[in-house]
Design a protein around this motif. Structure first.
Motif, mmCIF file in Angstrom:
data_model
loop_
_atom_site.group_PDB
_atom_site.id
_atom_site.type_symbol
_atom_site.label_atom_id
_atom_site.label_comp_id
_atom_site.label_asym_id
_atom_site.label_seq_id
_atom_site.Cartn_x
_atom_site.Cartn_y
_atom_site.Cartn_z
ATOM 1 N N GLU A 1 52.536 -3.758 -0.699
ATOM 2 C CA GLU A 1 52.265 -4.158 0.819
ATOM 3 C C GLU A 1 53.145 -3.158 1.397
ATOM 4 O O GLU A 1 54.381 -3.749 1.337
ATOM 5 N N VAL A 2 52.347 -3.166 3.397
ATOM 6 C CA VAL A 2 53.099 -2.504 3.824
ATOM 7 C C VAL A 2 52.784 -3.449 5.405
ATOM 8 O O VAL A 2 52.003 -4.550 5.040
ATOM 9 N N TRP A 3 54.209 -3.746 6.123
ATOM 10 C CA TRP A 3 53.985 -4.914 6.314
ATOM 11 C C TRP A 3 54.025 -4.632 8.522
ATOM 12 O O TRP A 3 54.120 -3.347 8.927
ATOM 13 N N LEU A 4 52.899 -5.259 8.395
ATOM 14 C CA LEU A 4 52.224 -5.122 10.294
ATOM 15 C C LEU A 4 52.763 -5.873 10.793
ATOM 16 O O LEU A 4 52.342 -7.026 10.848
ATOM 17 N N ALA A 5 52.500 -5.658 12.710
ATOM 18 C CA ALA A 5 52.893 -6.251 13.638
ATOM 19 C C ALA A 5 51.881 -5.937 14.430
ATOM 20 O O ALA A 5 52.074 -4.881 15.043
ATOM 21 N N ALA A 6 51.457 -6.773 14.687
ATOM 22 C CA ALA A 6 50.261 -6.526 16.556
ATOM 23 C C ALA A 6 50.947 -6.273 17.693
ATOM 24 O O ALA A 6 52.388 -6.954 18.016
ATOM 25 N N THR A 7 51.415 -5.209 18.094
ATOM 26 C CA THR A 7 52.015 -4.033 19.258
ATOM 27 C C THR A 7 50.685 -3.730 19.746
ATOM 28 O O THR A 7 49.474 -2.657 19.938
ATOM 29 N N THR A 8 51.345 -3.778 21.109
ATOM 30 C CA THR A 8 50.661 -3.539 21.907
ATOM 31 C C THR A 8 51.093 -2.195 22.926
ATOM 32 O O THR A 8 51.915 -1.841 23.229
ATOM 33 N N PHE A 9 50.124 -1.469 23.228
ATOM 34 C CA PHE A 9 51.072 -0.512 23.971
ATOM 35 C C PHE A 9 50.429 -0.265 25.059
ATOM 36 O O PHE A 9 49.430 -0.178 25.421
ATOM 37 N N GLN A 10 51.749 -0.259 26.461
ATOM 38 C CA GLN A 10 51.310 -0.208 28.028
ATOM 39 C C GLN A 10 51.775 1.228 28.014
ATOM 40 O O GLN A 10 52.551 1.733 27.762
#
Length: 669
Positions: A174-183
């Protein structure tokens, strides 16, 4: 010998049979999972939807989301949910930690010079406000993301290429995913997408095999296109009849379209401690990459630790955000000056050195928490702190050649040792003012804080300017000794000529010229043709030799001082020879293994004659020493401030600091 391509190597990896992919979920199932993530983990609407859209089977994930896995990190536990995700709905970290040592920061004044430095490196992602388990990443514009992602992609393909395995087996861990917002600073609407927290060479290789440009994914997600694409792939798989008859390129795409993942959805801090999702994610990543899947290496690890320390100091309010930007190299020299900081990289280097060796309990506690949170290290030694500090200092280096940068890194680490671990302040005094105070300390017989600051500040120009190098060995080397640069600089800072030379290093380096040699009164030395003499490694080592060796011999002595210097050099060599001869005598063993001199002794007349010579010499040395002090000031051998040689590389004394540190080291990782 030619290197085989991934295609020609494929037959050595057993292909995994393929079968039709599940159809992407309907909007209703996606919406229900998003609502669940919002309710349980305080996620934003955008982050919850990003995870839901990426999930292959939202219904299954919705049933297990109430019992997330807990991944221990220093300070708490990261909450994670296991799922399969669509590769076309996630992206690899565009700020891949593996490329840390290769980044060129604004402090180097190299940004904008060519394609490799067209933009500033992406800053560390920050934790989202209000304690939400998300990250935010600032970009100049959409092209900034494309540039960073291309750099990360090229590095992965060159250094950690998984395509052979993935082409035939798909992604199996598995890969580890974090919800990321690009501003975006240019007004482009923000976008939120799952980003691999650990850089993920695997997703980089998956996108490469699928023909995707990772930077386009956040801006081009389309559920209908995804559904249509999966349907066409399934039709080709079904039409083939048997798994082993599926077209090879189609089979590769089917294996790559979905990826096992852990969705990082929350952080539970230990009771009584503050929680920061961003720090927790970085801790998780750092712990994974100590040994697996491929070690980052010392330089990359120190880059990550350096950023973690600056972030922690900023988070605790021990430095301002502006100073954090200056220290981390995020400001160009012009921007630093406009913000009220010094543009001189030598002053920045000294400030960083002092910060990382400061014995203030609050600063030490912050540094210790940052390092133990990002690694399994539990001993915070002076050597480790200077290694990490060097990574920040090198961000000012206007040098693009990777081998030369690593050589400079090694030399600079050697230069920032010894006396610089003791007490001194990083001031903004100019070179003349600082040297004047250092001269007064030397004249008073107490080379202290000012000489240490001068040494710390001069180390950068002496190393970067090539005037001092580390031990180059004995083959084809003109070095008169094998001291590391820090020992030479320590010797220089304790006498008047050395202080003049350290000052000259600062003056010449700030004027962008090679460092010139100076004499006993601080004047630039000229050769018989009238040309200025450049300070070189061998010259500085000869002029400022190891204590006990005497002055460097003059090949053509004329003045009484030069003739005396040569005689003292002979005396120094003779005393060294006596020392070596005594060791040789004591090394001779009797039949029973004891020193032969202890049982057999030496001739009485010889011993009396030798003793007379040595006692006469010992009686003269204090007088010579006093005359030298009166004329030249004190040398390093006359100063004793209570620290032995072993103290310089030991741990900080933590007895008085433990109470200040709320986080225990990650000793059980």
């Amino acid at each position: 010998m030619t290197t085989a391509s991934p295609t020609t190597l494929a037959e050595s990896v057993l292909p995994r049979p393929v079968e039709p992919l599940p159809s992407p979920a309907l909007a209703t199932a996606t919406r229900k999972l998003a609502d669940k993530l919002i309710d349980l983990f305080n996620m934003s609407e955008e982050a919850a939807l990003a995870f839901s859209l990426a999930t292959v089977d939202p219904s299954t994930v919705r049933r297990v989301v109430e019992t997330p896995e807990r991944l221990p990190v220093p300070g708490g536990a990261v909450l994670a949910v296991r799922a399969e995700v669509w590769a076309r709905c996630i992206i690899p970290d565009p700020r891949n930690p593996r490329i840390g040592p290769a980044r060129r920061h604004p402090a180097s004044d190299l940004v904008g010079r060519d394609e490799s430095t067209r933009f500033r490196p992406l800053a560390e992602p920050a934790a989202a406000p209000e304690g939400r388990p998300e990250l935010t990443q600032r970009l100049q514009n959409q092209e900034h993301l494309a540039w960073a992602a291309k750099q990360a992609h090229d590095y992965v393909i060159d250094n950690n290429d998984w395509r052979v395995s993935i082409r035939n087996q798909g992604v199996m861990t598995e890969v580890w995913l974090a919800a990321t917002t690009f501003q975006h600073d240019d007004g482009t609407p923000a976008v939120t997408i799952p980003v691999t927290a650990e850089g993920s060479s695997r997703v980089t290789c998956v996108h490469d095999l699928l023909g995707l440009r990772s930077a386009d994914v956040p801006y081009g997600r389309d559920e209908r296109k995804l559904r249509s694409h999966i349907r066409k792939l399934n039709e080709e798989v079904t039409a083939a009849g048997r798994p082993d008859e599926v077209d090879r390129d189609v089979a590769v795409k089917v294996r790559c379209e979905k990826v096992p993942a852990l969705l990082l959805v929350g952080f539970e801090p230990h009771r009584g401690t503050g929680g920061d999702f961003g720090v927790a994610v970085k801790s998780l990543v750092a712990l994974r990459h100590v040994d697996f899947p491929k070690p980052w290496g010392e330089a990359t690890e120190n880059e990550a630790l350096a950023d973690a320390v600056i972030d922690e100091l900023d988070r605790r309010g021990l430095i301002t955000t502006g100073k954090a930007d200056w220290l981390s190299g995020a400001l160009t020299p012009g921007e630093a000056e406009a913000a009220g900081f010094n543009r001189d990289p030598a002053i920045r280097a000294a400030t960083i050195t002092r910060l990382f060796t400061d014995r203030d309990p609050q600063i030490y506690a912050a540094i210790r928490v940052a390092i133990t949170s990002q690694s399994t290290r539990t001993r915070i030694t002076t050597k480790l702190l200077l290694d990490v500090a060097t990574s920040l200092i090198l961000r000012s280096l206007p040098e693009e050649d990777a081998r030369r940068r690593e050589r400079t890194r090694k030399y600079l680490k050697d230069a920032l040792s010894g006396e610089l671990a003791k007490e001194w302040d990083a001031t903004l005094r100019n070179a003349e003012e600082l040297a004047a105070v250092a001269h007064r300390e030397v004249a008073a017989g107490d080379p202290g804080p000012a000489t240490r600051e001068l040494a710390a500040r001069s180390a950068y120009p002496l190393i970067v300017g090539g005037a001092l190098t580390a031990d180059r060995g004995t083959r084809n080397s003109d070095q008169p000794d094998r001291r590391h640069p820090g020992e030479v600089i320590d010797r220089m800072r304790t006498n008047a000529r050395g202080v003049y030379q350290l000052r000259q290093a600062l003056v010449d380096f700030s004027g962008e010229r090679r460092i010139r040699l100076v004499d006993e009164v601080g004047q630039v030395v000229r050769n018989p043709e009238g040309r200025e003499v450049i300070a070189t490694d061998s010259t500085l080592r000869n002029i400022f030799p190891r204590a006990g060796e005497g002055p460097a011999p003059n090949p053509a002595p004329v003045t009484p001082a030069e003739i005396l210097g040569n005689a003292l050099s002979v005396l120094g060599s003779a005393i060294r020879a006596v020392e070596g001869a005594v060791k040789q005598v004591e090394a001779v063993q009797s039949d029973d293994g004891t020193p032969a001199i202890d049982s057999l002794g030496a001739d009485r007349g010889d011993c009396e004659a030798w003793r007379t010579v040595l006692i006469d010499t010992l009686e003269k040395l204090p007088i010579w020493k006093q005359r030298g002090i009166q004329r030249h000031g004190y040398g390093i051998q006359d100063v004793d401030d209570g620290l032995g040689e072993d103290d310089l590389d030991d741990d900080f004394d933590e007895d008085d600091l433990e109470a200040e540190d709320p986080v225990a080291p990650a000793s059980n990782v």
